[in-house]
Design a protein around this motif. Structure first.
Motif, PDB file in Angstrom:
ATOM      1  N   ILE A 148       0.763  -1.330   0.373  1.00 40.48           N
ATOM      2  CA  ILE A 148      -0.014  -0.137   0.141  1.00 40.48           C
ATOM      3  C   ILE A 148       0.951   1.909   0.468  1.00 40.48           C
ATOM      4  O   ILE A 148       1.500   1.376   0.855  1.00 40.48           O
ATOM      5  N   TYR A 149       0.781   1.916  -0.475  1.00 40.65           N
ATOM      6  CA  TYR A 149       1.159   3.306  -1.112  1.00 40.65           C
ATOM      7  C   TYR A 149      -0.046   4.384  -0.184  1.00 40.65           C
ATOM      8  O   TYR A 149      -1.149   4.932  -0.631  1.00 40.65           O
ATOM      9  N   VAL A 150       0.742   5.482   1.004  1.00 39.81           N
ATOM     10  CA  VAL A 150      -0.181   6.220   2.031  1.00 39.81           C
ATOM     11  C   VAL A 150       0.551   7.357   1.769  1.00 39.81           C
ATOM     12  O   VAL A 150       1.559   7.573   2.063  1.00 39.81           O
ATOM     13  N   SER A 151      -0.535   8.679   0.766  1.00 32.18           N
ATOM     14  CA  SER A 151       0.239  10.257   0.592  1.00 32.18           C
ATOM     15  C   SER A 151      -0.653  10.817   1.631  1.00 32.18           C
ATOM     16  O   SER A 151      -1.559  10.731   2.111  1.00 32.18           O
ATOM     17  N   THR A 152       0.431  11.250   1.482  1.00 31.92           N
ATOM     18  CA  THR A 152       0.153  12.363   3.304  1.00 31.92           C
ATOM     19  C   THR A 152       0.342  12.056   4.217  1.00 31.92           C
ATOM     20  O   THR A 152      -0.697  11.831   5.282  1.00 31.92           O
ATOM     21  N   ALA A 153       0.797  11.143   4.345  1.00 31.91           N
ATOM     22  CA  ALA A 153       0.301   9.868   5.823  1.00 31.91           C
ATOM     23  C   ALA A 153       0.774  10.578   7.078  1.00 31.91           C
ATOM     24  O   ALA A 153       0.572   9.409   8.039  1.00 31.91           O
ATOM     25  N   GLY A 155      -0.573  12.939   8.181  1.00 35.99           N
ATOM     26  CA  GLY A 155      -2.001  13.370   8.680  1.00 35.99           C
ATOM     27  C   GLY A 155      -2.519  12.454  10.063  1.00 35.99           C
ATOM     28  O   GLY A 155      -2.632  11.574   9.816  1.00 35.99           O
ATOM     29  N   ALA A 156      -3.723  13.343  10.108  1.00 37.96           N
ATOM     30  CA  ALA A 156      -4.998  12.099  11.032  1.00 37.96           C
ATOM     31  C   ALA A 156      -5.089  10.734  10.276  1.00 37.96           C
ATOM     32  O   ALA A 156      -5.551   9.750  10.767  1.00 37.96           O
ATOM     33  N   VAL A 157      -5.878  10.675   8.981  1.00 38.00           N
ATOM     34  CA  VAL A 157      -6.096   9.900   8.328  1.00 38.00           C
ATOM     35  C   VAL A 157      -4.874   8.676   8.059  1.00 38.00           C
ATOM     36  O   VAL A 157      -4.929   6.852   8.162  1.00 38.00           O
ATOM     37  N   GLY A 158      -4.231   9.427   7.571  1.00 35.71           N
ATOM     38  CA  GLY A 158      -2.747   8.369   7.074  1.00 35.71           C
ATOM     39  C   GLY A 158      -2.447   7.941   8.062  1.00 35.71           C
ATOM     40  O   GLY A 158      -1.722   7.155   8.014  1.00 35.71           O
ATOM     41  N   SER A 159      -1.776   8.421   9.508  1.00 36.92           N
ATOM     42  CA  SER A 159      -1.192   7.786  10.858  1.00 36.92           C
ATOM     43  C   SER A 159      -2.022   6.134  10.760  1.00 36.92           C
ATOM     44  O   SER A 159      -1.776   5.332  11.202  1.00 36.92           O
ATOM     45  N   VAL A 160      -3.063   6.825  11.122  1.00 34.81           N
ATOM     46  CA  VAL A 160      -3.769   5.516  11.421  1.00 34.81           C
ATOM     47  C   VAL A 160      -3.948   4.400  10.258  1.00 34.81           C
ATOM     48  O   VAL A 160      -3.924   3.304  10.135  1.00 34.81           O
ATOM     49  N   VAL A 161      -3.581   4.883   9.063  1.00 35.53           N
ATOM     50  CA  VAL A 161      -3.956   3.681   7.919  1.00 35.53           C
ATOM     51  C   VAL A 161      -2.709   2.938   7.527  1.00 35.53           C
ATOM     52  O   VAL A 161      -2.293   1.423   7.868  1.00 35.53           O
ATOM     53  N   VAL A 162      -1.484   4.163   7.637  1.00 36.87           N
ATOM     54  CA  VAL A 162       0.006   2.956   8.226  1.00 36.87           C
ATOM     55  C   VAL A 162      -0.033   2.318   9.163  1.00 36.87           C
ATOM     56  O   VAL A 162       0.150   0.690   9.107  1.00 36.87           O
ATOM     57  N   GLN A 163      -0.854   2.336  10.362  1.00 32.54           N
ATOM     58  CA  GLN A 163      -0.839   1.693  11.047  1.00 32.54           C
ATOM     59  C   GLN A 163      -1.693   0.074  11.135  1.00 32.54           C
ATOM     60  O   GLN A 163      -1.298  -1.216  11.101  1.00 32.54           O
ATOM     61  N   LEU A 164      -2.865   0.184  10.012  1.00 29.55           N
ATOM     62  CA  LEU A 164      -3.600  -0.675  10.452  1.00 29.55           C
ATOM     63  C   LEU A 164      -3.377  -1.679   9.231  1.00 29.55           C
ATOM     64  O   LEU A 164      -3.469  -2.784   8.952  1.00 29.55           O
ATOM     65  N   ALA A 165      -2.263  -1.098   8.393  1.00 27.06           N
ATOM     66  CA  ALA A 165      -1.623  -2.258   7.063  1.00 27.06           C
ATOM     67  C   ALA A 165      -1.094  -2.835   8.155  1.00 27.06           C
ATOM     68  O   ALA A 165      -0.829  -3.964   7.727  1.00 27.06           O
ATOM     69  N   ARG A 186       8.267   6.749  10.169  1.00 25.89           N
ATOM     70  CA  ARG A 186       8.954   5.149  11.034  1.00 25.89           C
ATOM     71  C   ARG A 186       8.849   4.670  12.509  1.00 25.89           C
ATOM     72  O   ARG A 186       8.781   3.541  12.441  1.00 25.89           O
ATOM     73  N   ASP A 187       8.473   5.884  13.179  1.00 28.86           N
ATOM     74  CA  ASP A 187       7.912   4.500  14.681  1.00 28.86           C
ATOM     75  C   ASP A 187       6.620   4.485  13.998  1.00 28.86           C
ATOM     76  O   ASP A 187       6.051   3.721  15.369  1.00 28.86           O
ATOM     77  N   LEU A 188       5.846   4.165  13.020  1.00 25.18           N
ATOM     78  CA  LEU A 188       4.525   3.802  13.008  1.00 25.18           C
ATOM     79  C   LEU A 188       4.478   2.250  12.242  1.00 25.18           C
ATOM     80  O   LEU A 188       4.109   2.048  12.542  1.00 25.18           O
ATOM     81  N   GLY A 189       6.029   2.582  11.859  1.00 23.56           N
ATOM     82  CA  GLY A 189       6.736   1.350  11.965  1.00 23.56           C
ATOM     83  C   GLY A 189       6.375   1.180   9.917  1.00 23.56           C
ATOM     84  O   GLY A 189       6.094   0.017   9.260  1.00 23.56           O
ATOM     85  N   ALA A 190       6.272   1.937   8.647  1.00 24.69           N
ATOM     86  CA  ALA A 190       5.925   1.943   7.364  1.00 24.69           C
ATOM     87  C   ALA A 190       7.431   1.534   6.903  1.00 24.69           C
ATOM     88  O   ALA A 190       8.624   1.903   7.907  1.00 24.69           O
TER      89      ALA A 190
END
Length: 331
Positions: A148-153, A155-165, A186-190
């Motif tokens: 998955i590629y998350v743009s503006t990652a 932000g409020a939405v993107g940062s949650v998506v990174v973690q769910l993914a 990076r801290d979120l695990g991307a």
């Protein structure tokens, strides 16, 4: 108790380009409200606003491109009931819904308000965070081993998506426009993190293609680039189009035929469309994950409506980190 000041933010003019604090939005201190005696006849409730979420999509409402008109604001917010003539709501209830930019407000259309669960263990400013969860469940449907590629990652939405993914076993590519935000990702695990302003998105995506899911907050040229690196039967989750909000003529997606050639699914998401299906599940799942530290979050907080116009501009320019929120009271 004498009437108290009810500071508001008012929408003064349609901006040409980026909103201008004081000209587009401005704090207004002319209104007072008698909290003890204002009429609540007909089942109304009176609430004190606790936090207001400043989201990028609000800019689209100023242009008349959203379903609802902008008028005085209508952001998502959390408030606390201080008087009630409606049996569904009691004093002390915390409620979430689309509200005005005001310290106090009277609600007539109470069916659209949700009572938030008490003792969630997280600040009220963190609510609601539904966009990421609903779109992940309804549209993305990520599978272990996908990319998955998350743009503006950041932000409020993107940062949650990174973690769910990451929790679902996907490889996550995440971008942001400020160096200060990259470590957060990076801290979120991307797995792959880059600054889209200083690095070639084309090269990064080419190195890690094919992309199974593109989480689109941007639109325009960014989407055109990503489509060229999508996997067959990939999914494009359209959440925002920030590249189009503050320009007179936005860049169009130039290679739309790739949607056909790659048999892509492209779908936009509005939170309101999925509230009935996923709302209870969200409140039973996400607040607890945040309280237990299983989902991290970041906030840019201001504590007065006087600061709201500048925060709104910062969000449009990407100068905030995580969720931008006005916190008027902690409880």
């Amino acid at each position: 108790m004498p009437p108290v000041l009810n500071t508001r933010v008012i929408f003064k003019s349609i901006p040409q380009g980026y909103p201008v604090p004081g000209q587009t939005l401005a704090a207004d201190h002319s209104q007072k409200i008698d909290l003890d005696n204002v009429s609540l006849a007909g089942g109304k409730i009176l609430a004190k606003t606790l936090s207001i979420s400043i989201d990028p999509y609000l800019r689209g409402k100023m242009n008349g491109t959203e379903k609802m008109s902008f008028e005085i604001g209508h952001p998502h917010a959390v408030a606390k009931v201080i008087r009630s003539e409606n049996p569904k709501f009691k004093v002390g209830d915390h409620i979430y819904g689309i509200m005005d930019w005001a310290e106090y407000q009277i609600f007539e259309n109470v069916p659209e308000l949700r009572i938030l669960p008490p003792n969630s263990g997280i600040p009220w400013s963190v609510f609601p965070g539904k966009t990421a969860y609903y779109a992940w469940q309804e549209v993305a449907q990520g599978k272990e081993g996908e990319t998955i590629y998350v743009s503006t990652a950041a932000g409020a939405v993107g940062s949650v998506v990174v973690q769910l993914a990451k929790q679902a076993g996907l490889k996550v590519i995440a971008s942001a426009g400020h160096e200060s935000k990259l470590q957060f990702l990076r801290d979120l695990g991307a797995d792959v993190v880059f600054n889209y302003k200083t690095e070639s998105m084309e090269n990064v995506l080419k190195d890690h293609e094919p992309i199974d899911i593109y989480w689109d907050h941007v639109g325009g040229k960014t989407t055109s680039t990503v489509l060229m690196h999508m996997n067959t039967f990939g999914r494009v989750v359209v959440i925002g189009q920030i590249s189009t909000y503050n320009v007179a003529e936005a860049d169009a997606v130039s290679n739309f035929p790739q949607i056909l050639f790659r048999r892509l699914t492209v779908r936009g998401l509005g939170v309101i469309d999925h509230e009935a299906k996923h709302g209870d599940e969200f409140y039973a799942t996400i607040p607890g994950m945040i309280a237990r530290g299983e989902l991290k979050y970041n906030e840019t907080i201001v504590r007065s409506l006087d600061e709201a116009p500048q925060l709104f501009l910062d969000v449009q320019k990407g100068d905030n980190s995580g969720k931008a929120v006005i916190v008027l009271a902690d409880d």
